[in-house]
Design an enzyme around this catalytic site. Structure first.
Site, short mmCIF file in Angstrom:
data_model
loop_
_atom_site.label_atom_id
_atom_site.label_comp_id
_atom_site.label_asym_id
_atom_site.label_seq_id
_atom_site.Cartn_x
_atom_site.Cartn_y
_atom_site.Cartn_z
CD GLU A 1 -9.10 1.76 -11.30
OE1 GLU A 1 -8.98 1.28 -12.45
OE2 GLU A 1 -9.01 1.07 -10.26
CD GLU B 1 -4.21 0.46 -9.48
OE1 GLU B 1 -5.39 0.71 -9.25
OE2 GLU B 1 -3.37 1.35 -9.75
CB ALA C 1 -8.86 -2.98 -4.55
N GLY D 1 -8.03 1.76 -6.95
CA GLY D 1 -9.49 1.70 -7.10
C GLY D 1 -10.17 2.92 -6.52
N1 T1G Z 1 -5.77 -2.63 1.29
C1 T1G Z 1 -5.68 -3.15 2.54
N2 T1G Z 1 -4.91 -2.64 3.55
C2 T1G Z 1 -4.24 -1.53 3.26
C3 T1G Z 1 -4.28 -0.91 1.98
C4 T1G Z 1 -5.09 -1.51 0.97
N3 T1G Z 1 -5.20 -0.98 -0.26
N4 T1G Z 1 -3.47 0.18 2.01
C5 T1G Z 1 -2.96 0.24 3.26
N5 T1G Z 1 -3.40 -0.78 4.01
C6 T1G Z 1 -3.10 -1.03 5.43
C7 T1G Z 1 -1.61 -1.35 5.66
O1 T1G Z 1 -1.35 -2.70 5.47
C8 T1G Z 1 -1.42 -0.91 7.11
O2 T1G Z 1 -1.90 -1.95 7.92
C9 T1G Z 1 -2.35 0.28 7.24
O3 T1G Z 1 -3.30 0.16 6.16
C10 T1G Z 1 -1.65 1.59 7.11
O4 T1G Z 1 -0.90 1.58 5.91
C11 T1G Z 1 -8.88 -2.48 -9.12
C12 T1G Z 1 -6.91 -3.67 -7.70
C13 T1G Z 1 -2.35 4.54 1.57
C14 T1G Z 1 -0.20 5.61 1.06
O5 T1G Z 1 -1.59 0.15 -3.70
O6 T1G Z 1 0.30 2.94 -0.53
O7 T1G Z 1 -6.85 -0.70 -6.16
O8 T1G Z 1 0.22 -2.62 8.99
O9 T1G Z 1 1.36 1.71 7.03
O10 T1G Z 1 2.43 4.86 5.44
O11 T1G Z 1 -7.41 -0.87 -9.67
O12 T1G Z 1 -0.76 2.34 2.68
O13 T1G Z 1 -1.30 -1.04 10.14
O14 T1G Z 1 -1.97 -3.47 9.84
O15 T1G Z 1 1.12 1.97 4.52
O16 T1G Z 1 0.32 6.19 5.92
C15 T1G Z 1 -4.00 0.10 -4.94
C16 T1G Z 1 -1.58 0.92 -0.95
C17 T1G Z 1 -4.55 -1.22 -4.53
C18 T1G Z 1 -2.20 1.71 -2.03
C19 T1G Z 1 -0.80 5.00 3.43
N6 T1G Z 1 -3.68 0.88 -3.76
N7 T1G Z 1 -1.40 1.66 0.28
O17 T1G Z 1 0.54 4.89 3.79
O18 T1G Z 1 0.28 3.75 6.08
S1 T1G Z 1 -4.84 -2.22 -5.95
C20 T1G Z 1 -2.45 0.84 -3.24
C21 T1G Z 1 -0.43 2.60 0.38
C22 T1G Z 1 -6.25 -1.58 -6.65
C23 T1G Z 1 -7.86 -1.57 -8.58
C24 T1G Z 1 -6.68 -2.24 -7.93
C25 T1G Z 1 -0.25 3.22 1.74
C26 T1G Z 1 -0.94 4.59 1.91
P1 T1G Z 1 -1.20 -2.28 9.29
P2 T1G Z 1 0.58 2.20 5.87
P3 T1G Z 1 0.96 5.00 5.37
#
Ligand code: T1G
Length: 700
Positions: free
Chosen positions: A104, A124, A62, A101
């Site tokens: 999912e 999450e 998400a 998500g």
């Molecule tokens: N939403 C918004 N921005 C995101 C993002 C996300 N999910 N994931 C990464 N970014 C932005 C981050 O801030 C950075 O921005 C850029 O992308 C590159 O990220 C209902 C509610 C995917 C493994 O927890 O673990 O889904 O600093 O530097 O090292 O069940 O990002 O460049 O401006 O980390 O290559 C669940 C979170 C959400 C994954 C890539 N998903 N992301 O790593 O790059 S909750 C997560 C990561 C959800 C549902 C629920 C990592 C990555 P900027 P980065 P990276």
């Protein structure tokens, strides 16, 4: 505005392509685009739908930046239900990291194929949340309860082949994903494969004890966190309740997590970690120097750990020691650490051997003349470090980066011992250096931009969390630790016991109580650091009396079997020692301190608010680039509970006005010498502002 989701009918396959850089997060536009595409496919000539993503990864979750904003339809959980209900086959083609998500969406698809390099996961819990779009109900149905509990409570992603083993991925492909996925979809169509909905699968029954065992385990592994417990409740519901009721519970629990301050704290840290990697005033295109070999001065605990960090990342390391015994002893510790990792199954014997081969020991400076980076890791003595840097200046090739692992000393003074201060930087690792993620990167007055950029890139390469600090005594972390430890000692001598102090902070969420930390690090370290300081810079003498006495009677902490506690030589188990309380009471009497009852609330507030107050001074002085960097330092280097977000986030969470009021209370009770509010704190309260507002107003 063009939609980040493109739909195209190719042959009889509706190809849905998501293109929302950088990580194809499920923003409102992406959700809308996916829903539109699925609905289009229901009515067109397609026999199947293929969901695939552009860029470096499948949907990584998400859009976290949308959290806290009013939700916009389509909601993700409704969208995944619509994907699963599709009467046309839906195939998800995964590359990069299908997370949260995003995974999912794939789980709601009827079939999943993934590149062999892909990883899938539900992280999450690392945001204080739980999968809120069916993950807690579909994973147990596809992979079983134990796999679901592991995957969702750990939040750790798994590889494509492991996911296939678990039934979470149906086909692992190599090469070009799109053509392989199209081939797979054609096979399914040719085989008249029917939509296969995970929600209709039965969950293999399990022993009810599985859930209580998971709860007990999480009590230890994720102490104080609420989300893991909610996850277990949801997975248990997947066994006990029909899918629709399980989903209802998941939605309720997801809402609870979203409103939980713990999640706000952990989401804050998610972005704080990424901000910390950005260096203010350093052009993004600054060229880094090449680092293909590293030299380390000193094979002690820190030198050995730093060497392992480099070797673990495939960088050859040369450790220099002054004599053979010290070198042998240092390399023996490295061998023991690798053997321990193999024994615990963390590393294969061949991988350990390969990494160990990358570490060489020498006793001559000429042997490190050609390395790209040298890290000095000898004990804390400024003169000795200056001597070593003068030698490195002569021995090392032009362009080599000269770094010091000092925890306190003035890096400018160390750089001044060379003719190339622009090549000098501080790289402050935390013990054990091959495990602790935090790395304070100390920018000295003359440190060149490319040296700083190289250090930040190297930190990421060796799996560390870099935070830039300016030069001051103790940089960010240890400078804040001084008032924290001071208050621990003062609470002890004023009326506490080692147990009452440590229990108060441990129960509040710190990984370890302050006095136990002292015993682990070794009380002689602090003693020598104090002795090295001029009398008037040693701080409040009441705060050093007891630890000084303990050291002088040979109680150095765990390494001598006794410190504030007694330690079993075999198990290292700690037990209380009444002798310590006698020393405390005698010292109090000697200093004319009338001991009083100090409750845990006062203990916690004195220690944590002293961190906040000093942290705000550090931010105001520009030693830390931004308040959130202070939070990253304390969570990744000092055992501050992740679900409280760090000292700065915590201060905003309880309210800076309340922080100031409490600090003023302590000033009146305990004196302004130790309790003068940071000017920035007073300004924030006057301006009715918050630390986060100030950070925004002062951001890059
Ligand atoms: N939403 C918004 N921005 C995101 C993002 C996300 N999910 N994931 C990464 N970014 C932005 C981050 O801030 C950075 O921005 C850029 O992308 C590159 O990220 C209902 C509610 C995917 C493994 O927890 O673990 O889904 O600093 O530097 O090292 O069940 O990002 O460049 O401006 O980390 O290559 C669940 C979170 C959400 C994954 C890539 N998903 N992301 O790593 O790059 S909750 C997560 C990561 C959800 C549902 C629920 C990592 C990555 P900027 P980065 P990276």
């Amino acid at each position: 505005m063009t939609s980040p989701v493109h739909y195209e009918l190719v042959e009889n396959i509706g190809i849905v392509t998501v293109d929302n850089p950088p990580v194809n997060a499920l923003s409102h536009a992406v959700r809308q685009g996916l829903q539109d595409a699925i609905r289009t496919a229901q009515a067109d000539a397609s026999k199947a739908v293929l969901i695939i993503c552009e860029g470096r990864t499948f949907i990584a979750g998400a859009d976290i930046t949308e959290f806290g904003q009013p939700p916009k339809d389509p909601r993700l959980d409704d969208l995944v239900d619509e994907i699963e209900a599709s009467k046309k086959l839906v195939v998800a083609a995964v590359h990069g990291t299908a997370l949260g998500g995003g995974f999912e969406v794939a789980l709601a698809s009827h079939y999943r194929c993934a590149l062999d390099s892909a990883r899938v996961g539900l992280p999450e819990v690392k945001l204080g949340l739980l999968p809120g779009a069916g993950g807690t109900q579909r994973v147990p149905r596809l992979a079983g309860v134990s796999a679901a509990l592991d995957l969702i409570t750990s939040g750790a992603p798994i590889g494509a082949s492991k996911a296939a083993e678990l039934g979470l991925v149906d086909k692992v492909v190599t090469g070009d994903l799109k053509s392989a996925a199209l081939d797979y979809t054609r096979e399914l169509i040719a085989a008249n494969a029917a939509p296969r909905r995970a929600s209709e699968l039965a969950v293999t029954d399990v022993e009810a004890s599985v859930f209580d065992e998971a709860r007990d385990k999480l009590e230890k592994r994720a102490r104080g966190q609420n989300a893991p417990r909610r996850i277990v409740d949801c997975v248990e519901a997947a066994v006990k309740l029909p899918f629709a009721e399980g989903i209802e519970l998941e939605r309720e629990m997801f809402g609870e997590s979203m409103r939980d301050p713990q999640s706000a704290a952990m989401r804050h840290l998610f972005f704080a970690e990424r901000q910390a990697a950005k260096v203010r005033g350093l052009p993004r295109d600054t060229q880094c120097r090449t680092i293909q070999s590293v030299g380390i001065i000193g094979a002690g605990t820190m030198g050995g750990g730093i060497a392992m960090s480099m070797a673990n990342a495939g960088i050859p390391v040369t450790i220099l020691e002054i004599d053979a015994d010290a070198l042998e002893k240092g390399l023996a510790v490295v061998d023991k650490n690798y053997a321990g990792s193999v024994k615990r199954g963390k590393l294969s014997a061949s991988a350990a051997a390969e990494r160990r081969r990358a570490i060489t020991g020498v006793m001559d400076y000429s042997a490190i003349g050609d390395v790209d980076l040298v890290i000095e890791a000898v004990f804390e003595n400024l003169e000795l470090k200056q001597e070593i840097f003068a030698k490195l200046d002569d021995a090392c090739k032009p362009g080599a980066i000269l770094a010091t692992n000092t925890s306190y000393q003035n890096v400018n003074d160390i750089a001044a011992a060379t003719k190339r201060p622009q090549d000098v930087i501080g790289l402050h690792f935390f013990s054990p250096a091959h495990i602790m993620k935090l790395l304070e990167v100390v920018r000295a007055d003359k440190t060149a931009d490319d040296v700083l950029a190289t250090a930040m890139a190297l930190a990421k390469r060796i799996g560390k969390m870099p935070v830039v600090s300016g030069v001051c005594y103790g940089f960010i972390g240890n400078r804040m630790l001084r008032p924290y430890m001071r208050e621990a000692q003062l609470c002890l001598i004023e009326g506490g016991t080692p147990e009452s102090i440590d229990t108060a902070l441990y129960d509040w969420g710190m990984a370890m109580g302050p006095l136990s930390v002292g015993d682990l690090a070794g009380l002689d370290i602090g003693y020598k650091a104090r002795q090295a300081l001029p009398e008037n810079e040693r701080g409040d003498p009441r705060a050093s009396r007891v630890p000084d006495i303990l050291v002088e009677v040979g109680r150095l902490g765990q390494k001598s079997g006794a410190g504030f506690y007694r330690y079993d030589p075999e198990t290292r188990k700690k037990t209380s020692d009444p002798a310590v309380l006698e020393i405390v009471e005698a010292a109090a009497e000697d200093l004319g301190i009338k001991r009083r009852t100090i409750d845990s609330r006062e203990i916690v507030d004195r220690l944590i608010l002293s961190l906040v107050n000093e942290g705000l001074r550090i931010v105001e002085e520009g030693i830390a680039q931004r308040p959130s960097d202070v939070d990253v330092v304390y969570v990744y280097g000092y055992g501050f509970p992740v679900y409280r977000g760090g000292p700065m986030h915590y201060a905003d969470a309880i309210g800076v006005d309340k922080v100031l009021a409490r600090i003023n209370e302590f000033r009146d009770l305990l004196g302004e010498k130790n309790w003068t509010p940071a000017p920035l704190l007073e300004k924030l309260v006057t301006d009715k502002s918050t630390i986060a507002d100030w950070a925004m107003a002062n951001s890059d």
